[in-house]
Design a protein around this motif. Structure first.
Motif, PDB file in Angstrom:
ATOM      1  N   ALA A 255       0.929  -1.157  -0.201  1.00 21.32           N
ATOM      2  CA  ALA A 255      -0.030  -0.210  -0.182  1.00 21.32           C
ATOM      3  C   ALA A 255       1.067   1.259  -0.268  1.00 21.32           C
ATOM      4  N   ALA A 256       1.421   1.369   0.770  1.00 23.91           N
ATOM      5  CA  ALA A 256       2.662   2.323   0.592  1.00 23.91           C
ATOM      6  C   ALA A 256       3.631   2.871  -0.823  1.00 23.91           C
ATOM      7  N   PHE A 257       4.633   1.325  -0.950  1.00 25.03           N
ATOM      8  CA  PHE A 257       4.582   1.655  -2.374  1.00 25.03           C
ATOM      9  C   PHE A 257       3.840   2.167  -2.872  1.00 25.03           C
ATOM     10  N   ALA A 258       2.364   1.220  -3.343  1.00 24.25           N
ATOM     11  CA  ALA A 258       1.467   1.943  -3.567  1.00 24.25           C
ATOM     12  C   ALA A 258       0.709   3.692  -4.385  1.00 24.25           C
ATOM     13  N   VAL A 259       0.905   3.741  -3.719  1.00 20.02           N
ATOM     14  CA  VAL A 259       0.513   5.255  -2.984  1.00 20.02           C
ATOM     15  C   VAL A 259       1.958   6.595  -3.242  1.00 20.02           C
TER      16      VAL A 259
END
Length: 834
Positions: free
Chosen positions: A782-786
């Motif tokens: 999720a952090a990588f996508a954001v």
């Protein structure tokens, strides 16, 4: 599609409109949106024009419409959009609309006034009811059995005492809660305590008659004796804007009054309900009739404003108008005028007239080309029939963006986002969104679509997908062949953590990768150095090609405007200067790629040193030549480039001055000889004014032909000197400016690598250690996508977009595009309908 490459031919047309049919004709032209009216009354004040009374009538109606619209919004009702294409109303229809509008407005004013009055009365009754229903105790009992003797003394003496002539009076009412404390304090101080006041808050909030919001009130009952004290209390309550009501002494009388108040409130609520139902009926009629009326009156006002730009004939039987119209639309214009004026018995007339003014630029676009044409127009609207850069920008802009943004994963996300907007573009909700950022993205959806598509292509070239290399084809390097044919022992492998693959050993290098960068380079320690060299040279090649293409497009301008001298005195020297220096640099790069093999890589000559020695007329003994005769070729190219500078600087001014002297000599010849020469000149193509004589030349600023323009020598030399300096220095600075392709591409790749290493790689390693990979990878991904969307797509995408925009405006378009024209703005009802 032909008009996309060059603006359409636009003609100046004079219209003769019969007075009886002028309104209908202009209204029909507004529906078609074909012509742009010229103001023939520019020197006349707006208050002195012929149709100013009609314009004022429309403005008064618009004010009434605004009142009706505010009343509808006040009731919480949304106005629907007008359905269908509504024509501009005729004058009899205008009178009908005006009468109905005034009647509706008056009904609304009367009903609103009655509603406000009824609400105010109901509010007063509710406050009075609340005062009487509250359990106030203004006469507390004074009979206490305990305490000192002065506490047992009654506050009010008996009737047989000395104050038997005094009578207790009451003041009851309601006040706003925030004023209650101040009112009580002021009453006590002003009356010196000769009163008893009781304040209580209402049990239920009451609706405010003005705002409609629920509000609480403080009810009070004040008992006092003495006329002077009563006057003080009334003055103080008036100052605090208190609602004062009669308060009866007898309990039974108060109960009777309370019952009457409740009965009156119920009757008033019924009347108020009927009033509100009638108001909703009036608002329903307004909601149904107002949207089409607004559209029709807006159209009528626009028609009269256009009629005010027409001049009236001396006989007052027709109006004369001048309009710009595309040549291909002239038959449609004639047909529209004939249909609009046929009922009056006299047909309107339209005919072309000559004009020395620069016509407006008309380039028709569709939903696909609009965003690309907007990029060009943001730099400047092209001059009349100048080469339009938009069709070439459709390819070059997304490609240059993709060179800086090349990544398969990032390009795919952008492509899918744009594809979703394209597939849903016909939905009303997509267009009705008022968010400015969303409107910007939606307007450039096709531009984003191509940018994402080209980014996928360059991502395959760079072999990067979210900074990871993909093995689509087998690698061209073989480690097994290196191990088998080298002397790598176990001791050698333990002492050397980094190994070098030698392409000169048979079987190690099997050939180039079929498409893009070999994935084995992602494992190499000199990966960054290899990509830097590749992308830097690629940027120079793309930059020189892009600039040379811009200079080449200038040829079409010179040919179209009949300026053969500029082909020889400007375009040819510019091409020699650009290709002789920087085109030769591109040739050296490509020649070295093709000629130098892996075996000769260690002793390969330096292109940079050769290019420096080219300008210094020197030779480096340690840097061997790439081909025989290289020095002679370099010397010739430098001399040719330097020789083109005086041609660029002096060629065009001297030619124009020579042409001007020839015209002056022809005017001094005898009448007979001058007539013969004039006849000969008129037959020659040089003397005849070009049908599109508005070129990009400074000496033709707005004139129909060179022959009628007097050249000022100082201005001509100054303009040409600026152009020469700008081009020669620009070739150097612009070539260096294209290195931003290399810099932005490197920055994007490194940011992707850092994001992968700092987020995903850490998350994957944590999952292996702890054994809860499924739990750990959810927040990590999720952090990588954001971060990918926020940093690499939005921030990096915006940066690459701005740099691509600068390369097109400064480095490409200034080679051939003046951008000093103005758009054709046809009179159209499209905006009014929207």
């Amino acid at each position: 599609m032909g008009s996309l490459f060059r603006s359409e031919e636009v003609a100046l047309v004079q219209l003769f409109l019969p007075t009886a049919a002028a309104y209908t004709c202009v209204s029909q032209l507004g529906e078609l949106g074909l012509v742009e009216f010229r103001d023939l009354n520019a020197s006349v004040s707006a208050f002195q024009r012929h149709f100013v009374v009609d314009v004022r009538r429309c403005e008064e109606l618009e004010k009434t419409f605004t009142f009706l619209q505010e009343e509808v919004r006040r009731a919480g009702v949304a106005l629907p959009a007008a359905e269908g294409r509504l024509p501009a109303p005729s004058p009899p229809d205008l009178l009908r609309i005006q009468e109905e509008t005034e009647r509706l407005a008056q009904e609304l004013r009367d009903v609103r006034g009655n509603q406000q009055a009824l609400r105010a009365q109901l509010h007063q009754l509710q406050l009075h009811t609340a005062v009487l229903s509250q359990s106030h105790s203004p006469l507390p009992a004074a009979a206490h059995t305990d305490g000192p003797s002065w506490e047992k003394t009654p506050l009010l003496l008996s009737a047989a005492g000395p104050h038997q002539d005094l009578r207790v009076n009451f003041v009851a009412g309601a006040v706003a809660p925030h004023k209650a404390a101040a009112l009580e304090r002021l009453l006590w101080r002003a009356c010196r305590g000769f009163l008893i006041a009781s304040f209580q808050e209402t049990e239920q909030p009451l609706e405010d008659p003005v705002t409609g919001e629920p509000a609480t009130w403080m009810t009070f009952v004040i008992s006092y004796w003495g006329e002077q004290i009563g006057q003080k209390i009334r003055k103080i309550t008036d100052c605090f804007h208190c609602h004062v009501f009669p308060f009866l002494e007898q309990e039974e009388a108060r109960r009777g009054a309370l019952q009457q108040l409740r009965q009156r409130s119920q009757e008033l609520q019924e009347v108020l309900g009927e009033t509100e139902r009638f108001l909703s009926q009036v608002l329903g009629r307004v909601q149904r009739l107002l949207p089409p009326w607004q559209v029709q009156i807006h159209k009528m006002k626009a028609v009269y404003l256009m009629l005010n730009q027409c001049s009236v004939s001396t006989t007052h039987k027709c109006l004369i108008a001048e309009v710009w119209c595309a040549t291909r639309d002239l038959p449609a214009l004639q047909q529209a005028l004939h249909q609009s004026s046929s009922e009056e018995g006299v047909s309107a007339v339209a005919h072309r007239i000559p004009c020395r003014e620069l016509p407006p630029t008309l380039i028709r676009t569709n939903r696909f080309t609009t965003s690309f044409q907007g990029i060009v127009d943001a730099y400047g609207v092209g001059r009349y029939q100048e080469v339009n850069p938009a069709p070439y920008t459709i390819i070059t802009f997304p490609f240059l963006f993709a060179v800086m943004f090349g990544d398969v994963g990032h390009g795919l996300l952008m492509f899918l986002f744009a594809l979703a907007m394209v597939l849903a573009e016909d939905r009303p909700a997509m267009k009705a969104t008022q968010n400015e950022i969303w409107q910007t993205f939606f307007g450039g959806r096709y531009l984003l679509l191509l940018m994402g598509l080209f980014s996928i292509y360059t991502g395959f070239i760079y072999n990067e997908c979210f900074s990871r290399a993909t093995t689509i084809f087998p690698s061209g390097w073989s480690v097994a062949a290196m191990v088998n044919q080298s002397e790598w022992s176990d001791q050698f492998l333990s002492q050397n953590p980094l190994l070098t693959l030698n392409p000169n050993i048979t079987g190690v290098f099997l050939g180039p990768y079929p498409f893009g960068i070999d994935p084995i380079w992602s494992l190499a320690t000199n990966h960054l150095s290899f990509l830097n060299s590749f992308k830097m040279k690629m940027s120079v090649i793309l930059g020189v090609t892009h600039m040379a293409f811009g200079v080449f497009l200038g040829i079409f301008n010179h040919v179209h405007f009949g300026q053969a001298h500029r082909l020889l005195l400007e375009t040819l020297p510019e091409l020699i200067f650009l290709l002789g220096l920087f085109g030769y640099l591109v040739f050296l790069v490509i020649y070295k790629w093709l000629r130098v093999s892996a075996a000769e890589a260690a002793s390969a000559p330096s292109i940079l040193i050769h290019f420096i020695n080219m300008f210094l007329f020197a030779r480096s003994p340690t840097n061997r030549l790439l081909f025989s005769g290289q020095e002679a070729v370099q010397y010739v190219l430098v001399v040719l480039a330097l020789a083109t500078v005086p041609v660029l600087l002096l060629g065009t001014p001297l030619y124009l001055l020579h042409q001007q002297r020839r015209r002056r000599r022809s005017r001094r010849k005898p009448a007979g000889q001058q007539g013969e020469d004039k006849a000969g000149l008129l037959d020659s193509p040089e003397a005849a004014p070009s049908e599109s004589g508005w070129g990009s030349d400074e000496e033709q600023a707005g004139g129909p032909g060179e022959e009628e323009t007097e050249c000022v020598p100082s201005e001509v030399f100054m303009h040409q000197a600026i152009h020469t300096i700008e081009f020669c220095l620009g070739c150097i600075s612009n070539t260096a400016s294209y290195l931003r392709l290399w810099a932005l591409s490197l920055a994007h790749a490194q940011l992707s690598e850092v994001l992968w290493a700092m987020v995903m790689r850490v998350g994957l390693s944590m999952g292996q250690k702890v054994g809860v990979a499924a739990v750990v990878l959810v927040p990590v991904f999720a952090a990588f996508a954001v971060l990918t969307v926020a940093i690499l797509l939005v921030m990096e995408g915006l940066s690459a977009f701005l740099h691509a925009l600068r390369l097109h405006w400064v480095e490409f378009q200034n080679k051939f595009y003046a951008g000093t024209g103005y758009k054709l703005s046809p009179f159209s009802f499209t905006v009014e309908d929207e």
